[in-house]
Write a protein that holds these residues in place. Structure first.
Motif, PDB file in Angstrom:
ATOM      1  N   ILE A 133      -5.057  -2.104  10.309  1.00  0.00           N
ATOM      2  CA  ILE A 133      -3.696  -2.601  10.401  1.00  0.00           C
ATOM      3  C   ILE A 133      -2.767  -1.401  10.275  1.00  0.00           C
ATOM      4  O   ILE A 133      -3.116  -0.389   9.657  1.00  0.00           O
ATOM      5  CB  ILE A 133      -3.379  -3.661   9.321  1.00  0.00           C
ATOM      6  N   SER A 134      -1.608  -1.478  10.902  1.00  0.00           N
ATOM      7  CA  SER A 134      -0.725  -0.324  10.952  1.00  0.00           C
ATOM      8  C   SER A 134       0.643  -0.662  10.388  1.00  0.00           C
ATOM      9  O   SER A 134       1.086  -1.817  10.425  1.00  0.00           O
ATOM     10  CB  SER A 134      -0.588   0.188  12.386  1.00  0.00           C
ATOM     11  N   PHE A 135       1.294   0.366   9.873  1.00  0.00           N
ATOM     12  CA  PHE A 135       2.634   0.240   9.323  1.00  0.00           C
ATOM     13  C   PHE A 135       3.467   1.417   9.820  1.00  0.00           C
ATOM     14  O   PHE A 135       2.970   2.541   9.879  1.00  0.00           O
ATOM     15  CB  PHE A 135       2.601   0.233   7.792  1.00  0.00           C
ATOM     16  N   PRO A 136       4.713   1.177  10.170  1.00  0.00           N
ATOM     17  CA  PRO A 136       5.546   2.269  10.685  1.00  0.00           C
ATOM     18  C   PRO A 136       5.619   3.435   9.709  1.00  0.00           C
ATOM     19  O   PRO A 136       5.823   3.241   8.499  1.00  0.00           O
ATOM     20  CB  PRO A 136       6.917   1.608  10.865  1.00  0.00           C
ATOM     21  N   TYR A 137       5.408   4.632  10.231  1.00  0.00           N
ATOM     22  CA  TYR A 137       5.579   5.889   9.502  1.00  0.00           C
ATOM     23  C   TYR A 137       4.514   6.128   8.434  1.00  0.00           C
ATOM     24  O   TYR A 137       4.611   7.092   7.690  1.00  0.00           O
ATOM     25  CB  TYR A 137       6.980   5.989   8.874  1.00  0.00           C
ATOM     26  N   LEU A 138       3.528   5.275   8.326  1.00  0.00           N
ATOM     27  CA  LEU A 138       2.438   5.515   7.388  1.00  0.00           C
ATOM     28  C   LEU A 138       1.348   6.286   8.132  1.00  0.00           C
ATOM     29  O   LEU A 138       0.708   5.735   9.029  1.00  0.00           O
ATOM     30  CB  LEU A 138       1.877   4.199   6.845  1.00  0.00           C
ATOM     31  N   VAL A 142      -4.867   1.900   7.163  1.00  0.00           N
ATOM     32  CA  VAL A 142      -5.214   0.885   6.172  1.00  0.00           C
ATOM     33  C   VAL A 142      -6.228  -0.047   6.817  1.00  0.00           C
ATOM     34  O   VAL A 142      -6.074  -0.442   7.977  1.00  0.00           O
ATOM     35  CB  VAL A 142      -3.975   0.101   5.711  1.00  0.00           C
ATOM     36  N   ILE A 143      -7.270  -0.390   6.077  1.00  0.00           N
ATOM     37  CA  ILE A 143      -8.340  -1.250   6.605  1.00  0.00           C
ATOM     38  C   ILE A 143      -8.293  -2.603   5.897  1.00  0.00           C
ATOM     39  O   ILE A 143      -8.215  -2.675   4.662  1.00  0.00           O
ATOM     40  CB  ILE A 143      -9.713  -0.589   6.411  1.00  0.00           C
ATOM     41  N   LEU A 144      -8.301  -3.651   6.684  1.00  0.00           N
ATOM     42  CA  LEU A 144      -8.375  -5.021   6.185  1.00  0.00           C
ATOM     43  C   LEU A 144      -9.803  -5.520   6.373  1.00  0.00           C
ATOM     44  O   LEU A 144     -10.393  -5.329   7.435  1.00  0.00           O
ATOM     45  CB  LEU A 144      -7.405  -5.910   6.964  1.00  0.00           C
ATOM     46  N   PHE A 145     -10.372  -6.155   5.332  1.00  0.00           N
ATOM     47  CA  PHE A 145     -11.679  -6.799   5.480  1.00  0.00           C
ATOM     48  C   PHE A 145     -11.710  -8.047   4.613  1.00  0.00           C
ATOM     49  O   PHE A 145     -10.774  -8.326   3.857  1.00  0.00           O
ATOM     50  CB  PHE A 145     -12.823  -5.828   5.142  1.00  0.00           C
ATOM     51  N   CYS A 251      -3.317   2.794  15.661  1.00  0.00           N
ATOM     52  CA  CYS A 251      -4.022   1.783  14.876  1.00  0.00           C
ATOM     53  C   CYS A 251      -4.002   0.437  15.593  1.00  0.00           C
ATOM     54  O   CYS A 251      -3.296   0.234  16.580  1.00  0.00           O
ATOM     55  CB  CYS A 251      -3.389   1.648  13.494  1.00  0.00           C
ATOM     56  N   ASN A 252      -4.780  -0.483  15.083  1.00  0.00           N
ATOM     57  CA  ASN A 252      -4.868  -1.803  15.669  1.00  0.00           C
ATOM     58  C   ASN A 252      -3.605  -2.614  15.366  1.00  0.00           C
ATOM     59  O   ASN A 252      -2.908  -2.359  14.394  1.00  0.00           O
ATOM     60  CB  ASN A 252      -6.089  -2.528  15.097  1.00  0.00           C
ATOM     61  N   VAL A 253      -3.303  -3.600  16.198  1.00  0.00           N
ATOM     62  CA  VAL A 253      -2.133  -4.449  15.976  1.00  0.00           C
ATOM     63  C   VAL A 253      -2.388  -5.348  14.778  1.00  0.00           C
ATOM     64  O   VAL A 253      -3.474  -5.916  14.626  1.00  0.00           O
ATOM     65  CB  VAL A 253      -1.860  -5.306  17.225  1.00  0.00           C
ATOM     66  N   GLU A 259       3.410 -10.055   7.492  1.00  0.00           N
ATOM     67  CA  GLU A 259       4.723  -9.646   7.011  1.00  0.00           C
ATOM     68  C   GLU A 259       4.791  -8.135   6.846  1.00  0.00           C
ATOM     69  O   GLU A 259       3.842  -7.490   6.408  1.00  0.00           O
ATOM     70  CB  GLU A 259       5.028 -10.323   5.672  1.00  0.00           C
ATOM     71  N   ALA A 260       5.925  -7.568   7.185  1.00  0.00           N
ATOM     72  CA  ALA A 260       6.132  -6.127   7.034  1.00  0.00           C
ATOM     73  C   ALA A 260       6.185  -5.777   5.553  1.00  0.00           C
ATOM     74  O   ALA A 260       6.721  -6.510   4.733  1.00  0.00           O
ATOM     75  CB  ALA A 260       7.427  -5.704   7.716  1.00  0.00           C
ATOM     76  N   VAL A 261       5.608  -4.647   5.230  1.00  0.00           N
ATOM     77  CA  VAL A 261       5.637  -4.151   3.860  1.00  0.00           C
ATOM     78  C   VAL A 261       6.337  -2.814   3.883  1.00  0.00           C
ATOM     79  O   VAL A 261       5.971  -1.921   4.644  1.00  0.00           O
ATOM     80  CB  VAL A 261       4.215  -3.999   3.290  1.00  0.00           C
ATOM     81  N   VAL A 262       7.352  -2.653   3.069  1.00  0.00           N
ATOM     82  CA  VAL A 262       8.181  -1.446   3.154  1.00  0.00           C
ATOM     83  C   VAL A 262       8.158  -0.640   1.867  1.00  0.00           C
ATOM     84  O   VAL A 262       9.004   0.206   1.651  1.00  0.00           O
ATOM     85  CB  VAL A 262       9.640  -1.818   3.494  1.00  0.00           C
ATOM     86  N   ARG A 263       7.180  -0.876   1.013  1.00  0.00           N
ATOM     87  CA  ARG A 263       7.150  -0.164  -0.255  1.00  0.00           C
ATOM     88  C   ARG A 263       6.897   1.323  -0.065  1.00  0.00           C
ATOM     89  O   ARG A 263       7.411   2.158  -0.798  1.00  0.00           O
ATOM     90  CB  ARG A 263       6.063  -0.757  -1.155  1.00  0.00           C
ATOM     91  N   TRP A 264       6.044   1.667   0.939  1.00  0.00           N
ATOM     92  CA  TRP A 264       5.652   3.057   1.106  1.00  0.00           C
ATOM     93  C   TRP A 264       6.840   3.896   1.539  1.00  0.00           C
ATOM     94  O   TRP A 264       7.568   3.553   2.460  1.00  0.00           O
ATOM     95  CB  TRP A 264       4.545   3.174   2.144  1.00  0.00           C
ATOM     96  N   THR A 265       7.089   5.007   0.845  1.00  0.00           N
ATOM     97  CA  THR A 265       8.158   5.938   1.216  1.00  0.00           C
ATOM     98  C   THR A 265       7.597   7.339   1.232  1.00  0.00           C
ATOM     99  O   THR A 265       6.672   7.665   0.505  1.00  0.00           O
ATOM    100  CB  THR A 265       9.336   5.877   0.223  1.00  0.00           C
ATOM    101  N   VAL A 266       8.181   8.186   2.053  1.00  0.00           N
ATOM    102  CA  VAL A 266       7.704   9.556   2.173  1.00  0.00           C
ATOM    103  C   VAL A 266       8.175  10.364   0.980  1.00  0.00           C
ATOM    104  O   VAL A 266       9.363  10.373   0.668  1.00  0.00           O
ATOM    105  CB  VAL A 266       8.220  10.184   3.480  1.00  0.00           C
ATOM    106  N   PRO A 267       7.281  11.048   0.280  1.00  0.00           N
ATOM    107  CA  PRO A 267       7.709  11.828  -0.890  1.00  0.00           C
ATOM    108  C   PRO A 267       8.303  13.170  -0.497  1.00  0.00           C
ATOM    109  O   PRO A 267       7.959  13.748   0.533  1.00  0.00           O
ATOM    110  CB  PRO A 267       6.392  12.026  -1.658  1.00  0.00           C
TER     111      PRO A 267
END
Length: 273
Positions: A133-138, A142-145, A251-253, A259-267
Motif C-alpha cells: 500500500i502506498s502513501f504520498p511522500y512516504l 508499507v506491506i499489508l497482510f 507501490c500498489n494501489v 482512508e488517507a493517513v497523514v501522521r507521517w512527516t518528513v524530519p
C-alpha cells in the motif's frame, strides 16, 4: 502486544513477530543481511555469500545484556587474502526493532578488497495475502497482510535510517507477488559507493522493523518524545519543502475505501551553515 524476536538461521538474519500472545509467528524479515563486494570481482547478496564455497563464515556465540542482542560474524576468504568482520546490535526501540549492522573495525575499505556495500531486508515469510500500500511522500513501502488468527489486517514496514547510516544512496526493491502470496519482498536497499578517496565509507547501517495492527504505527516517527527536534525546525517550517516524486507511484494501489493517513512527516534532523 507485539513480541519481536530475532535469530540467525543458515547465517542469514530473520525476525519473527507474535501478536497478542498468539502462537502464530510472522516474519517481516527473512534471509536478510549485508551485500558484499567480493574482491572487486562480483556483488554477492546475502544468500549468495553465506553459501559461497570461497567464503567461510563463522558466528560467535550470541550475547545479550540490557535488552541488547549482539551477533558477530567473521568472513574468511579461502584465497587467504583477508578476513572481514560484521556485527549486529539488535534491540527494541519504542515500537520498532532497531538493527545496527556494521563493520566493528570502522575502517574505510578499497573497492579492490572485499567489503560490505549495502543491506537487503530479504523477504517476508508467513504473511498471508501480502500486498503493498502506498502513501504520498512516504519513501518506504508499507506491506499489508492478513492475521492468521482472525483475518484482520496487519501492517509492517522495514526501513533504513538515512540520517545515522553511512550509505551513499537507497534503492527501492520490489519482487513480483500476488494476493495469495505468503511472501513478498518490498524494501529500500542501502547502497555504498566510493568517494573522492576511492574508498567506501565504513560499513554502518541503522535499520528498523515494525509490525502492528495499526498502520500509523509502522510509519517512521522521528519525534516520538525521546528524540529532540532540530533547533532550526521552527525557523524552517514554512521555508523548506521535501518532495520525493515517483516513490509512491511504484507501490500498489491501496484497497477500496482506504482512508488517507497523514501522521507521517518528513524530519529535519541536521542543518549546517
Amino acid at each position: 502486544s507485539v513480541n519481536i524476536t530475532s535469530l540467525v538461521s543458515s547465517k542469514l538474519l530473520n525476525v519473527g513477530v507474535q501478536i497478542n500472545n498468539s502462537p502464530n509467528v510472522y516474519y517481516p524479515v527473512s534471509g536478510a543481511g549485508p551485500i558484499l563486494n567480493y574482491q572487486a570481482t562480483s556483488t554477492l547478496y546475502p544468500a549468495q555469500w553465506v553459501t559461497s564455497a570461497n567464503i567461510n563464515t563463522t558466528i560467535q556465540p550470541q550475547t545479550a545484556s540490557n535488552n541488547l542482542l549482539s551477533i558477530i560474524y567473521t568472513l574468511t576468504f579461502k584465497n587467504g587474502s583477508s578476513s572481514l568482520p560484521l556485527r549486529y546490535d539488535i534491540k527494541i526501540t519504542g515500537q520498532a526493532l532497531k538493527i545496527q549492522a556494521y563493520d566493528p573495525t570502522n575502517l574505510r575499505r578499497s573497492p579492490q578488497n572485499s567489503s560490505f556495500i549495502g543491506f537487503s531486508f530479504g523477504q517476508t515469510q508467513n504473511t498471508p495475502q501480502a500486498q503493498l500500500i502506498s502513501f504520498p511522500y512516504l519513501p518506504d513501502p508499507v506491506i499489508l497482510f492478513q492475521s492468521l488468527d482472525n483475518n484482520s489486517p496487519l501492517y509492517l514496514s522495514t526501513y533504513p535510517d538515512r540520517s545515522l547510516g553511512n550509505a551513499y544512496d537507497y534503492s527501492l526493491y520490489f519482487s513480483p507477488f500476488n494476493n495469495n502470496s505468503l511472501s513478498i519482498s518490498a524494501h529500500e536497499r542501502t547502497i555504498y559507493s566510493t568517494d573522492f578517496t576511492n574508498t567506501f565509507m565504513p560499513y554502518n547501517d541503522i535499520l528498523y522493523v515494525t509490525v502492528s495492527t495499526s498502520v500509523a504505527d509502522v510509519f517512521p516517527s522521528p519525534y516520538s518524545g525521546t528524540i529532540p527536534k532540530s533547533p532550526y525546525f521552527e525557523d524552517l517550517r514554512d521555508r523548506l519543502l521535501f518532495d520525493n516524486w515517483g516513490a509512491g507511484g511504484a507501490c500498489n494501489v491501496p484497497q477500496d475505501n482506504y482512508e488517507a493517513v497523514v501522521r507521517w512527516t518528513v524530519p529535519i534532523s541536521v542543518v549546517s551553515a
